[in-house]
Design an enzyme around this catalytic site. Structure first.
Site, short mmCIF file in Angstrom:
data_model
loop_
_atom_site.label_atom_id
_atom_site.label_comp_id
_atom_site.label_asym_id
_atom_site.label_seq_id
_atom_site.Cartn_x
_atom_site.Cartn_y
_atom_site.Cartn_z
N ASP A 56 -1.48 -0.98 6.04
CA ASP A 56 -1.69 -0.52 7.41
C ASP A 56 -3.13 -0.10 7.71
O ASP A 56 -3.47 0.15 8.85
CB ASP A 56 -0.77 0.67 7.73
CG ASP A 56 -1.26 1.96 7.08
OD1 ASP A 56 -1.73 1.88 5.92
OD2 ASP A 56 -1.17 3.02 7.71
N ASP A 77 -7.14 -2.49 4.04
CA ASP A 77 -6.13 -3.43 3.55
C ASP A 77 -6.35 -4.84 4.09
O ASP A 77 -5.73 -5.79 3.60
CB ASP A 77 -4.73 -2.96 3.96
CG ASP A 77 -4.32 -1.68 3.24
OD1 ASP A 77 -4.73 -1.53 2.07
OD2 ASP A 77 -3.61 -0.86 3.84
N ASP A 97 0.87 -1.17 0.00
CA ASP A 97 0.00 0.00 0.00
C ASP A 97 0.92 1.23 0.00
O ASP A 97 2.11 1.12 0.29
CB ASP A 97 -0.88 -0.03 1.25
CG ASP A 97 -1.81 1.17 1.33
OD1 ASP A 97 -2.33 1.56 0.28
OD2 ASP A 97 -1.98 1.70 2.43
#
Length: 666
Positions: free
Chosen positions: A560, A564, A368
């Protein structure tokens, strides 16, 4: 360590992280002697590993050495039955617990275990008059057990050191003064006081203006972390410079530290494929070597003339002693546990030794952007409004974003100032995943989010907005474009080096983000990431990861945020960036990086490879030595002395090799 490996393979490892209070409450479980259900119990206490608790074994070794000195130094052997009595005393002193376990298991018709194997081999040696060798086998085997216990205790201490960072007392404000109580008695909203040098016992919010903390227990980083009033403080942090007051936000058992400890405690119960293979191997291997030992003893009767029973029986005993797979069944789990301990000291939590193996096979790391490769600390760069003053636009934006915990929203609120939204009526706020927020402020319908949100509600906006590289928050009032706010994030200091290190390991890098493609492309270009995809909703990230898996890739996903969590669960190894990040992602993740550093992704891969390397060194060492000595024993070249030295020696070498993982620096 032979049978029962499926159930209790390195059972000490499964119990290494028991809470200190549990250890005190159940001292009866902390014994050196094996229990009926244990395949091999190394759950000894530190005291149990000391020489005082092994005085019987030490006395037996002294007797053995004295008898050998008399025999080979002075050519004196006590007459029968004196020599039998002396050696029998040494034998019982060194092996009474092994004989006891062999007896208990034999009562249940369980003969394929190390206790029965050692008992048969040593009693057999006595039966043919090889008293000193019988005692030596039992004594050295027990010494090996002792060393194994010590190694396990070392691993236990390295992990249980985490338990020491949880204070058992805390000063809480009650009735106008601070009283010292057990942290378990403190409730949310109560105020606790932490003096310089003291450890924080509970999660909370800093009430003091400013304070510095050592966060090494949580993140592996020793540099001080300065916190300001209103910021989150977590259990395990150490107050460095001033008396601080903290408002408690969670119960003792719900703190981040408690969750971290639970992860470590659960880690040893998830075995790697190598461990599971060794467990299955031992269950098949043991009855085979018993059968081969019988064959060594009796088959020559049909082919050798003259056949001397004592000669072939002795060779069978040698075969039994060397066949014990102690080195494998103890050192391998110990190696994996050492890997977990090494990772925890580097701020990385593996939720099971199986994930150490998984990390060695990763060939694609998917990440990410926000909070993983970038700081996630956004700053307002520019404000553009259409018909209303910029200050008014900022107030609307701050008011609705105050209902969100997203870093972009927090940046807007911080820029406007909390006082700017006082008295503003906010209602009906709704978060639209991957788009932004919708709500009512002062009677007006407000939309705040990305351009996808505007398109979703059919709101026209200036085309040049799509060309802005950085993150933007677009606002509409009563379905009309009102303006936008430009926000920039900062790339983490070690992100560039992390990507370089991954490429050196021949690992492909991919970035997935919900941010605009232009922003994503800019970050990917600066870091040298192989492929980058923006404008993704959570389901879009799932699709990209699924596509990579369908190509046969072994994937680690690092994220995080709450959004996700689905991708973290889908990947071969799900990595949560930030032990202090989203609870949902941490709960779903297989590996947790506690200090938010992308470089720890590389560290986790290196630790996995190092652990696997050492484990396979032990497997190869043990198997090669055992095959050689088995052949020599069957051929009459190796004696019981060589057999026991090879067995115990290989076990100790394998254990020392496994233990050294805990000393290494990555």
């Amino acid at each position: 360590m032979i049978e029962n490996s499926n159930n209790s393979d390195f059972q000490a490892g499964d119990q290494l992280s028991n809470h200190a209070e549990h250890d005190k409450a159940a001292p009866e479980k902390q014994q050196t002697i094996h229990t009926d259900d244990d395949g091999h119990d190394h759950n000894a206490t530190d005291t149990d590993s000391g020489w005082k608790s092994h005085w019987q074994l030490l006395l037996a070794i002294i007797i053995l050495v004295a008898m050998l000195v008399l025999e080979f130094g002075f050519e004196f052997v006590p007459p029968f039955p004196a020599n039998l009595i002396i050696f029998s005393a040494a034998y019982l002193l060194s092996g009474y617990n092994v004989l006891y376990m062999a007896y208990r298991k034999a009562k249940r018709f369980d003969f394929f275990n190390e206790f029965f194997l050692m008992s048969v081999a040593t009693i057999g040696a006595f039966a043919i008059g090889s008293y000193s060798e019988g005692v030596a086998v039992m004594a050295f085997y027990s010494v090996g057990e002792w060393f194994q216990d010590a190694a396990v205790n070392r691993a236990k201490r390295s992990i249980q050191a985490l338990l020491d960072i949880r204070p058992d007392k805390v000063a809480v404000q009650r009735d106008g003064s601070f009283v010292v109580v057990d942290p378990k008695e403190v409730k949310p909203e109560e105020i606790i006081q932490i003096k310089p040098g003291e450890k924080v016992a509970l999660d909370g919010e800093l009430l003091s203006e400013k304070a510095s903390f050592n966060t090494a227990a949580l993140t592996g980083e020793s540099k001080p972390d300065t916190k300001n009033k209103g910021e989150k403080i977590y259990a395990g942090m150490i107050n460095l410079n001033t008396v601080s007051q903290i408002k408690v936000t969670s119960l003792f058992q719900d703190s981040k530290l408690s969750k971290i400890l639970e992860m470590v405690q659960d880690a040893t119960s998830r075995k790697s494929q190598t461990q599971l293979f060794i467990s299955r191997f031992a269950k098949i291997y043991t009855p085979i070597v018993f059968t081969l030992a019988l064959a060594v003893c009796f088959v020559p009767f049909f082919f050798v003339d003259p056949y001397v029973f004592n000669v072939w029986f002795y060779r069978a005993l040698v075969f039994l002693v060397i066949s014990c797979p102690c080195a494998l069944v103890v050192s391998i789990p110990l190696g994996y546990f050492g890997g977990i301990g090494l990772a925890s000291r580097n701020g990385i939590l593996f939720k099971g030794s199986n994930f150490l193996d998984v990390m060695t096979e990763i060939n694609v790391v998917v990440m990410d952007k926000t909070g993983t490769l970038t700081e996630g600390i956004f700053k307002v760069q520019d404000i553009k409004s259409k018909e209303i003053p910029q200050e008014e636009l900022l107030k609307y934006a701050a008011a609705i974003e105050s209902q969100s915990t997203h870093p972009i929203g927090l940046a807007v609120v911080e820029h406007a100032g909390k006082d700017s939204i006082k008295g503003i009526e906010i209602s009906n706020v709704e978060e639209i995943s991957g788009h932004g927020l919708k709500g009512t402020i002062a009677g007006k319908e407000v939309l705040a989010g990305n351009t996808k949100l505007m398109k979703k509600f059919g709101i026209e906006y200036p085309a040049e907005i799509d060309a802005i590289v950085y993150t933007i928050v677009v606002l509409s009032l009563d379905k009309k474009y009102a303006g936008h706010i430009t926000i920039a994030d900062k790339i983490k200091e070690d992100a560039l080096q992390a990507i370089k290190d991954l490429h050196e390991l021949k690992i492909q890098t991919v970035m997935l983000s919900g941010d605009k493609q232009t922003v994503v492309d800019e970050v990917a270009r600066n870091l040298g990431i192989d492929n980058a995809y923006g404008d993704l909703l959570p389901e879009g990230k799932v699709e990209k990861v699924t596509a990579l898996k369908n190509e046969g890739k072994k994937i680690a996903f690092v994220g995080d945020g709450v959004n996700d969590a689905p991708v973290v669960a889908l990947a071969d190894a799900g990595i949560a960036m930030g032990g202090l990040g989203s609870d949902a992602t941490i709960e779903t993740a297989d590996i947790v990086i506690q200090n938010d550093q992308p470089s720890k992704i590389v560290t986790s891969i290196k630790i996995g490879k190092l652990t696997k390397k050492i484990v396979w060194q032990n497997i190869i060492l043990a198997m090669v030595v055992k095959v050689i000595v088995l052949a020599l024993g069957a051929g009459g070249v190796a004696t019981l002395w060589e057999a026991v030295i090879a067995d115990v020696g290989v076990s100790l070498l394998a254990i020392l090799n496994a233990v050294r993982i805990q000393r290494l620096k990555i």
